[in-house]
Design an enzyme around this catalytic site. Structure first.
Site, PDB file in Angstrom:
ATOM      1  N   ALA A 126       0.853  -1.176   0.000  1.00 19.73           N
ATOM      2  CA  ALA A 126       0.000   0.000   0.000  1.00 19.73           C
ATOM      3  C   ALA A 126       0.892   1.230   0.000  1.00 19.73           C
ATOM      4  CB  ALA A 126      -0.928   0.010   1.214  1.00 19.73           C
TER       5      ALA A 126
ATOM      6  N   GLU B 285       0.850   5.485   1.300  1.00 23.01           N
ATOM      7  CA  GLU B 285       0.164   6.394   2.213  1.00 23.01           C
ATOM      8  C   GLU B 285      -0.189   7.742   1.638  1.00 23.01           C
ATOM      9  OE1 GLU B 285       4.670   6.951   2.992  1.00 23.01           O
ATOM     10  OE2 GLU B 285       3.307   5.289   2.558  1.00 23.01           O
TER      11      GLU B 285
ATOM     12  N   GLU C 274      -0.573   2.515   7.180  1.00 21.35           N
ATOM     13  CA  GLU C 274      -0.791   3.647   6.268  1.00 21.35           C
ATOM     14  C   GLU C 274      -1.433   4.831   6.982  1.00 21.35           C
ATOM     15  OE1 GLU C 274       0.779   3.340   3.588  1.00 21.35           O
ATOM     16  OE2 GLU C 274       1.100   1.201   3.902  1.00 21.35           O
TER      17      GLU C 274
ATOM     18  N   GLU D 209       9.167   4.934   7.775  1.00 23.24           N
ATOM     19  CA  GLU D 209       8.698   3.552   7.786  1.00 23.24           C
ATOM     20  C   GLU D 209       8.861   2.886   9.146  1.00 23.24           C
ATOM     21  OE1 GLU D 209       6.914   2.702   5.533  1.00 23.24           O
ATOM     22  OE2 GLU D 209       7.434   4.139   3.968  1.00 23.24           O
TER      23      GLU D 209
END
Length: 1027
Positions: free
Chosen positions: A427, A429, A463, A485
């Site tokens: 995914a 963000e 996210e 991260e």
């Protein structure tokens, strides 16, 4: 495949045509045959095929042999011309750098590029590299030396972006106005553009000063004359040399009125995707992925994370679709009889270019309105909308949790979370428009397992955490990617634990995330979490386990010694202080130091963990009334007695927050090792346990007597020690043995207590450690005894916990893990259960228990023939559940039929069989069995050129494929082959991955030499032979 047909001119109007004599009726058929011949697919086969050179009344006829000679000569000539052009072009570029008086002006004629049906139009991609959208000249000439970073003389303030997209034609046009501040006088303006992928009409590039009271209107402006424009292909820049300098302190508008881009199915930039609805109709859509450096593939920009700006975006598209961007819609109008729609979106807050996002699709959504009228929507294919409800529920809880945690709401007034059919990562963000692959967002309780639910939950939390840590506050440069991260990977577990405390996620993270990255970080080819970035390719390489999982583990350790409240206070201060700004790692540590009232110098502590690779092992030795603690760097391949400490500013020493407890006093205690040894006082003659709950990123080694005391405690009452520490004892013991710091017999003796273990975390740690041994021994005679020993451990626990398909997530995780292991090692009850379930599913359509279905599919394929394989494949194509499709695809790699595995592997080149986003998953599935690993390794080496060419530009595929396929290679022969392969034909964007693989193989070879005999001997003593 895109084929460009063109006629070869002969003497003006004459052209070469192919036919049957003078008969024109077979001209197209023969041309097609010749086209195939030149591509190596077939040859001219019809004996009657001849060539006619048209012109006048008479024809000139040639035999088939003459045609062949002519074609060969033509191809040879064309090849020579191409080589000369490439060589000349390359030498010209170097020559111009040396000779400033020489200038090379190239003109490309207007071209119209047509495409065959999406997806993966590879030929069109290469054509786009050679075709410009304008007939205006471009200049490659002498230029100043430009580094990877933009000079910063001019910085963006605001973008007005106008995109006109055509899904049917798979392209788009656009314009952009960039309001900028000039910080330093300059006559050279440098922007990011991916040359030829994004075609800028250089005749429509304007720069003008914005005087007080001016607007962005371009009418009646005094433009600064442009002297020339040039590109640097390697650094992906477009430079504009001005006749008059831009002056410090003045705002300027950069107006690029016309650019054109192409929409490929390459999962990068703005790209094409598609799906089939329940009627079997193909529906196309557009999605985007701009991180890390692909905003420049979509529009000209200042594509660096610290060059934040606001963005106003408009998208014109076919009215049958809906357009989404980061912000809510401001206005919308249709034209051309409402066949086209132009959507203007509200202006974003200050943010980095990589967070911009676009989706144009016919998707539906589920929706809820949160506090302050915050709109949350989950988008999917219309036929999958019932699979969005779980995501909507959990996302609602998560936004509320983080709003409270940071004491600050999201500043974007809406959040769209979109599941797209094709997405490279899990995914992304993008602020206000989060994009996922379908399996990362959609959950169907009828077919999805607990692990599917866990991963959907984890990724959504990750996210959403980025909203505050990454979007509001962003790292200044990619060397601090781990700040984004690592924090998102830490905070996601906080949100999950808040929503589902019964899941025990803070225990699971130790076995599933920390232990695997500790293996990678124990190689000499690892890298610091904050590495130096010297080339754009290195940015993509930094998206790895070190940045994510080690970053998470270090922050988890920081929370351990700061405490939950201190950690939260530091984060709140940091986000408040640097909101809408960029920050460096040192500024984060300064904020945490302030949160502790300067009682701890966080920067001094954490720099030893972030600016050097690796981690320590703490050796505990008894000395009278004290325990002496000594730290050394832990390396799996510890062949050298003396470590080279010159490549670290810290000499591979760490500030270690050593936590411990004693047998007669389980109170957690903390002792600091300040880049050296330490000592702690004994409280009894019992055992000492270091790294309580595995809160620190280090291993602990004990003297033999202490290991024996801890093992005795596990036999006597293992629940006295927490699940993370039971897992830690197993993980540390086997990795210390792997590094020749502990005898394998002692590590193996620890595992015998597992017959009484009913917690998932220690079992996961054990089986991951044994997976390495199983992989290494899979071609050896001791493999049989090893499998039998594992089965003997599993059987009594499997019999006790059974296959009940109800329970908490950790309970279901353990049942699935033991069922899988039991089937792999031949536990009769497990294998029979899976076979019976598969037969009932295949013959009667019986619905399988969701948590066990993947194991059941795999056993059915493994025990079956081509009929079972084909049946599972068909079901994988028919299901509308993305998670079920992944389970079925994984099961296919368990077949023991080599030809089926070869067929499956080759299908990764066929996008109609395996989507590009699933390639790395499919190849990882091959690592599940010894036969699969053998086939995958052979496939990697024999199809390397094709793999590198097709997937080399993807951020993950080649790197992860190398790691998966080579993990258990342990022979000099294969090592030499791979070294030669990676040297002669380096992997694109995966150099670090290849280096790590080679280092691991060398370690594997050394491991076999040192340890095989002792493990085989232990198994011989503890496992009853079948003969």
């Amino acid at each position: 495949m895109y084929i460009m047909e063109k006629k070869v001119e002969q003497n003006g109007n004459h052209f070469l045509s192919i036919g049957n004599g003078s008969a024109k009726s077979k001209e197209n058929e023969a041309r097609a045959s010749m086209t195939k011949s030149t591509s190596g697919l077939s040859n001219l086969k019809q004996k009657e095929t001849i060539v006619t050179i048209s012109g006048g009344d008479k024809g000139c006829y040639f035999s088939r042999v003459q045609v062949g000679v002519f074609v060969f000569a033509l191809l040879l000539t064309l090849s020579a011309v191409i080589v000369l052009v490439v060589c000349f072009s390359d030498s010209n570029r170097h020559f111009h750098r040396l000779n400033p008086t020489v200038e090379n002006v190239c003109k490309c004629a207007d071209s119209q590029v047509s495409y065959v049906t999406h997806p993966e139009n590879t030929v069109a991609l290469h054509t786009a590299l050679a075709v410009r959208s304008t007939s205006e000249p471009f200049t490659i000439s002498d230029q100043p030396e430009i580094g990877i970073r933009l000079p910063g003389d001019v910085i963006p303030v605001h973008y007005d972006i106008d995109l006109d997209v055509s899904i049917d034609n798979e392209n788009y046009t656009g314009s952009v106005k960039i309001l900028t501040n000039c910080l330093k006088d300059t006559s050279l303006l440098i922007l990011h553009v991916k040359p030829y992928i994004l075609n800028v009409n250089e005749a429509e590039v304007y720069i003008y000063p914005l005087k007080k009271g001016d607007t962005n209107n371009t009418n009646n402006k005094s433009f600064i004359p442009v002297t020339r424009q040039f590109m640097d292909f390697d650094k992906e820049i477009h430079a504009i040399e001005l006749k008059e300098p831009m002056m410090k302190g003045i705002q300027y508008i950069i107006y690029i009125k016309d650019f054109q881009g192409f929409l490929f199915a390459d999962l990068k930039g703005m790209y094409m995707s598609s799906y089939k609805n329940k009627n079997g109709d193909t529906r196309n859509l557009i999605a985007s992925q701009l991180q890390s450096t692909d905003a420049r593939k979509v529009f000209p920009c200042f594509d660096e994370p610290d060059m934040k700006a606001t963005f106003s975006v408009s998208i014109t598209h076919s009215s049958e679709y809906t357009a989404l961007c980061n912000m809510p819609v401001e206005s919308e109008k249709c034209f051309d009889d409402c066949s086209r729609t132009r959507v203007q979106f509200q202006t974003t807050p200050l943010m980095s270019t990589y967070l911009l996002a676009f989706v144009v699709s016919d998707f539906d959504y589920s929706e809820t309105i949160l506090e302050n009228n915050y709109t949350l929507r989950i988008w999917s294919q219309p036929d999958l909308i019932n699979q969005t409800y779980y995501a909507l529920d959990f996302a609602t809880k998560t936004y509320a949790y983080f709003t409270d945690y940071f004491q600050m709401p999201d500043v974007v007034p809406k959040a769209d979370h979109v599941a797209v059919p094709d997405f490279s990562g899990g995914a992304m963000e993008n602020w206000g428009l989060v994009i996922y692959r379908e399996t990362a967002l959609l959950y169907d309780p009828e077919v999805s397992s607990s692990s599917n639910k866990y991963m959907v939950t984890l990724i959504i939390a990750h996210e959403i955490a980025h909203t505050w840590f990454g979007n509001m506050v962003t790292m200044k440069w990619w060397d601090d990617l781990w700040l984004n991260e690592g924090f998102a990977s830490t905070l996601m577990y906080f949100a999950m634990d808040n929503a589902y405390p019964e899941w025990n996620v803070l225990d699971i993270v130790v076995a599933e995330d920390m232990f695997p990255v500790m293996v990678k970080d124990a190689l000499e080819t690892s890298h610091p979490v904050s590495p130096n970035i010297n080339h754009p390719d290195e940015i993509a390489e930094s998206f790895d386990q070190i940045s994510y999982n080690k970053g998470m583990a270090l922050l988890r350790m920081l929370e351990t010694f700061l405490g939950k409240d201190g950690f939260r206070k530091g984060l709140q201060s940091y986000v408040m202080k640097y909101k809408f700004d960029n920050a460096e790692m040192s500024e984060l540590w300064e904020t945490f130091t302030e949160a502790t009232n300067s009682s701890l110098k966080i920067c001094e502590i954490m720099d030893t963990w972030t600016r050097q690779m690796g981690y320590p092992v703490i050796n505990i030795k008894a000395d009278g009334d004290y325990y002496i603690l000594e730290q050394t760097r832990f390396l799996i391949n510890a062949q050298k007695d003396k470590q080279d400490i010159e490549d670290s500013d810290y000499g591979y020493k760490w500030y270690v927050p050593f936590t411990y407890m004693m047998e007669d006093d389980v109170t957690l205690r903390l002792h600091w090792l300040k880049m050296g040894p330490g000592k702690i006082k004994k409280t009894s003659g019992g055992w000492i346990l270091g790294n309580v709950n595995y809160g620190g990123f280090y291993r602990v080694n004990y003297e033999l007597e202490m290991w024996q005391r801890l093992a005795k405690q596990l036999y006597k009452n293992h629940t006295v020690i927490s699940p993370p520490n039971r897992a830690g004892l197993i993980g540390d013991a086997f990795n210390l043995a792997r590094a020749s710091m502990l005898d394998y017999g002692l590590a193996l003796n620890l595992t015998t207590y597992l017959r009484n273990e009913e917690n998932y975390v220690p079992w996961k740690a054990f089986l991951d450690c044994f997976e390495f041994i199983r992989g290494m021994l899979s071609k050896e005679s001791a493999y049989v005894a090893l499998e039998k020993y594992i089965g003997e451990l599993v059987a009594p626990v499997f019999a006790k916990i059974g296959t009940d398909d109800h329970g908490t997530l950790p309970e279901m995780y353990l049942r699935r893990l033991l069922l899988k292991t039991g089937c792999d090692t031949g536990v009769k009850a497990a294998v029979q259960y899976a076979k019976d379930q598969f037969r009932a599913w295949m013959i009667n359509g019986t619905r399988l228990p969701t948590d066990f279905s993947q194991v059941i599919y795999a056993v059915g394929v493994r025990e079956g023939s081509v009929d079972e394989w084909d049946y599972v494949w068909i079901k994988s194509q028919e299901t509308n559940s993305p998670s079920e499709r992944e389970m079925l695809l994984e099961a296919l790699a368990h077949t023991q039929k080599p030809w089926l595995l070869w067929r499956y592997a080759n299908w990764i080149f066929d996008v109609n069989k395996i989507k590009m986003q699933d390639v790395r998953l499919v190849m990882s599935y091959f690592s599940n069995t010894p036969l699969g690993r053998m086939i995958a390794l052979h496939f990697l080496m024999t199809r390397w050129d094709d793999l590198n060419e097709k997937f080399g530009d993807d951020t993950f595929i080649i790197r992860e494929m190398i790691g998966e396929v080579t993990a258990y290679v342990n022979t000099e022969f294969v090592l030499n082959q791979l070294e030669h392969l990676f040297t002669e034909k380096p992997p694109k964007g995966a150099k670090k991955g290849a280096d790590s693989a080679i280092a691991l193989i060398r370690a594997n070879i050394g491991w076999m030499d040192k340890n095989y005999a002792s493990i085989a001997s232990w198994l011989d003593q503890h496992v009853e032979s079948s003969f």
